[in-house]
Scaffold this motif. Structure first.
Motif, PDB file in Angstrom:
ATOM      1  N   VAL A  48     -30.547  63.253  -6.620  1.00 25.94           N
ATOM      2  CA  VAL A  48     -30.748  63.168  -5.224  1.00 25.94           C
ATOM      3  C   VAL A  48     -31.556  64.317  -4.630  1.00 25.94           C
ATOM      4  CG1 VAL A  48     -29.583  63.167  -2.908  1.00 25.94           C
ATOM      5  CG2 VAL A  48     -28.536  61.828  -4.752  1.00 25.94           C
ATOM      6  N   VAL A  64     -34.333  59.460  -0.505  1.00 24.22           N
ATOM      7  CA  VAL A  64     -33.770  60.032   0.584  1.00 24.22           C
ATOM      8  C   VAL A  64     -34.489  60.822   1.369  1.00 24.22           C
ATOM      9  CG1 VAL A  64     -31.539  59.657  -0.703  1.00 24.22           C
ATOM     10  CG2 VAL A  64     -32.730  61.752  -1.054  1.00 24.22           C
ATOM     11  N   ARG A  67     -34.475  62.054   5.123  1.00 27.13           N
ATOM     12  CA  ARG A  67     -32.990  61.805   5.521  1.00 27.13           C
ATOM     13  C   ARG A  67     -32.061  62.684   5.006  1.00 27.13           C
ATOM     14  NH1 ARG A  67     -30.433  57.322   4.043  1.00 27.13           N
ATOM     15  NH2 ARG A  67     -31.469  56.960   2.083  1.00 27.13           N
ATOM     16  N   PHE A  68     -32.185  63.347   4.026  1.00 23.91           N
ATOM     17  CA  PHE A  68     -31.439  64.077   3.195  1.00 23.91           C
ATOM     18  C   PHE A  68     -31.944  65.492   3.127  1.00 23.91           C
ATOM     19  CE2 PHE A  68     -28.559  61.172   0.384  1.00 23.91           C
ATOM     20  CZ  PHE A  68     -28.278  60.296   1.502  1.00 23.91           C
ATOM     21  N   MET A  83     -26.791  64.871   4.956  1.00 24.17           N
ATOM     22  CA  MET A  83     -27.196  63.412   4.828  1.00 24.17           C
ATOM     23  C   MET A  83     -27.313  62.730   6.259  1.00 24.17           C
ATOM     24  SD  MET A  83     -25.230  62.240   1.356  1.00 24.17           S
ATOM     25  CE  MET A  83     -23.477  62.414   2.271  1.00 24.17           C
ATOM     26  N   ASP A  90     -26.583  53.882   0.351  1.00 22.68           N
ATOM     27  CA  ASP A  90     -26.378  55.385  -0.073  1.00 22.68           C
ATOM     28  C   ASP A  90     -25.087  55.351  -0.684  1.00 22.68           C
ATOM     29  OD1 ASP A  90     -28.194  56.619   2.738  1.00 22.68           O
ATOM     30  OD2 ASP A  90     -28.881  56.574   0.607  1.00 22.68           O
TER      31      ASP A  90
END
Length: 124
Positions: A48, A64, A67-68, A83, A90
């Motif tokens: 991640v 991700v 967004r993360f 997050m 997810d």
């Protein structure tokens, strides 16, 4: 022996946010990279995000990105995963990991210590 403890998981609606925390104990310095991985039911554990020892170097998975966000506070030996704009895909158990080297890596095999994981569930 390094121990990692994750917290912050839970149930959230799509579009919502969560912040995961991972506290490391058993170390006397911060010269190590840390990462987050996740594993959904029936799937392989996947990368991640990761952050280098100083916090200036990060790596984010394409799925991700945007967004993360990963960050760390070396005074607290803690790494965070913010997050946002969460999606049902997810949903997974999120694991914190650390390695004996200061540089980021997206490979599971490069990490030496793992936490027990925290469940994140995103409802549609």
């Amino acid at each position: 022996q390094v121990q990692l403890g994750e917290s912050g998981g839970g149930l959230v609606q799509a579009g919502g946010s969560l912040r995961l925390s991972c506290a490391a104990s058993g170390r006397t310095d911060s010269n190590y990279a840390m990462g987050w991985f996740r594993q959904a039911p029936g799937k392989e554990r996947e990368f991640v995000a990761a952050i280098g020892w100083s916090g200036r170097s990060t790596s984010i998975a394409g799925s991700v990105k945007g967004r993360f966000t990963i960050s760390r506070d070396n005074t607290k030996n803690t790494v965070y995963l913010q997050m946002d704009s969460l999606k049902p895909e997810d949903t997974a158990v999120y694991y914190c990991a650390t390695r004996r080297f200061p540089f980021v890596s997206a490979r599971k095999s490069d990490y030496d210590y793992w936490g027990q994981g925290t469940q994140v569930t995103v409802s549609s």
